[in-house]
Design a protein around this motif. Structure first.
Motif, PDB file in Angstrom:
ATOM      1  N   VAL A   9       2.602   0.395  -4.143  1.00 55.04           N
ATOM      2  CA  VAL A   9       3.722  -0.096  -4.936  1.00 55.04           C
ATOM      3  C   VAL A   9       3.195  -1.147  -5.906  1.00 55.04           C
ATOM      4  CG1 VAL A   9       5.956  -1.279  -4.875  1.00 55.04           C
ATOM      5  CG2 VAL A   9       5.332   0.310  -3.028  1.00 55.04           C
ATOM      6  N   ARG A  10       3.355  -0.913  -7.193  1.00 54.21           N
ATOM      7  CA  ARG A  10       2.859  -1.838  -8.218  1.00 54.21           C
ATOM      8  C   ARG A  10       3.746  -3.077  -8.337  1.00 54.21           C
ATOM      9  NH1 ARG A  10      -1.398  -0.598 -10.845  1.00 54.21           N
ATOM     10  NH2 ARG A  10      -2.061   1.534 -11.129  1.00 54.21           N
ATOM     11  N   ILE A  11       3.157  -4.164  -8.849  1.00 51.03           N
ATOM     12  CA  ILE A  11       3.917  -5.394  -9.106  1.00 51.03           C
ATOM     13  C   ILE A  11       5.123  -5.044  -9.965  1.00 51.03           C
ATOM     14  CG2 ILE A  11       3.907  -7.660 -10.214  1.00 51.03           C
ATOM     15  CD1 ILE A  11       0.875  -7.722  -9.824  1.00 51.03           C
ATOM     16  N   PHE A  12       4.855  -4.359 -11.074  1.00 52.63           N
ATOM     17  CA  PHE A  12       5.887  -3.850 -11.979  1.00 52.63           C
ATOM     18  C   PHE A  12       5.483  -2.445 -12.335  1.00 52.63           C
ATOM     19  CE2 PHE A  12       6.231  -8.419 -12.844  1.00 52.63           C
ATOM     20  CZ  PHE A  12       7.582  -8.590 -12.651  1.00 52.63           C
ATOM     21  N   ASP A  13       6.411  -1.534 -12.304  1.00 56.80           N
ATOM     22  CA  ASP A  13       6.117  -0.159 -12.679  1.00 56.80           C
ATOM     23  C   ASP A  13       7.304   0.392 -13.442  1.00 56.80           C
ATOM     24  OD1 ASP A  13       4.760   2.207 -12.932  1.00 56.80           O
ATOM     25  OD2 ASP A  13       5.210   2.913 -10.914  1.00 56.80           O
ATOM     26  N   MET A  21       2.243  -2.915   4.434  1.00 50.80           N
ATOM     27  CA  MET A  21       1.936  -4.312   4.145  1.00 50.80           C
ATOM     28  C   MET A  21       0.828  -4.863   5.039  1.00 50.80           C
ATOM     29  SD  MET A  21       3.864  -5.167   1.639  1.00 50.80           S
ATOM     30  CE  MET A  21       3.700  -6.942   1.635  1.00 50.80           C
ATOM     31  N   SER A  22       0.247  -4.028   5.889  1.00 54.68           N
ATOM     32  CA  SER A  22      -0.771  -4.517   6.825  1.00 54.68           C
ATOM     33  C   SER A  22      -1.987  -5.096   6.106  1.00 54.68           C
ATOM     34  CB  SER A  22      -1.192  -3.411   7.786  1.00 54.68           C
ATOM     35  OG  SER A  22      -1.811  -2.345   7.085  1.00 54.68           O
ATOM     36  N   GLY A  60       0.823  -1.198   0.000  1.00 44.03           N
ATOM     37  CA  GLY A  60       0.000   0.000   0.000  1.00 44.03           C
ATOM     38  C   GLY A  60       0.862   1.255   0.000  1.00 44.03           C
ATOM     39  N   PRO A  61       0.243   2.420   0.110  1.00 48.78           N
ATOM     40  CA  PRO A  61       1.001   3.669   0.155  1.00 48.78           C
ATOM     41  C   PRO A  61       2.054   3.641   1.260  1.00 48.78           C
ATOM     42  CG  PRO A  61      -1.342   4.120  -0.094  1.00 48.78           C
ATOM     43  CD  PRO A  61      -1.211   2.638   0.174  1.00 48.78           C
TER      44      PRO A  61
END
Length: 175
Positions: free
Chosen positions: A147-151, A23-24, A18-19
């Motif tokens: 955070v994207r998987i791939f960016d 990771m919660s 998340g932002p």
């Protein structure tokens, strides 16, 4: 020879954190047995992570499940960073060069997987033509940001070939 595998759990809208690296959101989705994750854990010989991932949020922080694979991974770890700590934790090697980090992790892994953790390191491995496989688990949630998987805006197209699996999306990178 070891294969380089990027594995992650993502939201359905493509975020692995998340932002701010939060990771919660993942905690509620880490329940029950996952045969693919258990099989992967048995096949991981080393971990290669970025410094942000290594020092980042852990959905199991402060519990017996803290750490990679819910605290079940106990092997060599390599962290790609230009800012290593003065006193590295035991069992963790800090490396400043991608190719050297991959070579050291592969040597440590033997004929097992080097599990890449972190979107930035995965992107760098793809750009360098080093990544062999991608394993993505999807959690039934939409995070909307993070955070994207791939960016990699403007990045090159990467072809993938499915690897049969019933509980995740596992692909071979086509070179």
């Amino acid at each position: 020879m070891a294969k380089l595998l990027y594995s992650a759990t993502a939201s359905l809208d493509g975020y692995i954190a998340g932002p701010g690296g939060d990771m919660s959101w993942l905690t509620e989705h880490l329940t029950g047995d996952n045969p693919t994750a258990l099989r992967l854990l048995a096949e991981v010989g080393a971990i290669l992570a970025g410094n942000t991932t290594f020092g980042g949020d852990d959905p199991n922080r402060g519990t017996d499940n803290e750490g990679a694979f819910g605290g079940q991974y106990h092997g060599p770890a390599f962290v790609l960073t230009h800012r290593p700590p003065a006193e590295p934790p035991q069992g963790v090697t800090f490396v400043s060069d991608l190719h050297s980090a991959v070579a050291q992790a592969k040597e440590a892994a033997g004929d097992r997987y080097v599990n890449v953790l972190g979107a930035s390191v995965a992107r760098q491995c793809i750009e360098a033509g080093l990544l062999d496989e991608i394993l993505i688990f999807f959690a039934p949630v939409l995070l909307g940001d993070g955070v994207r998987i791939f960016d990699q805006p403007g990045g090159a197209r990467v072809r993938l070939a499915p690897i049969a699996d019933e509980s995740a999306h596992w692909y071979r990178v086509v070179h």
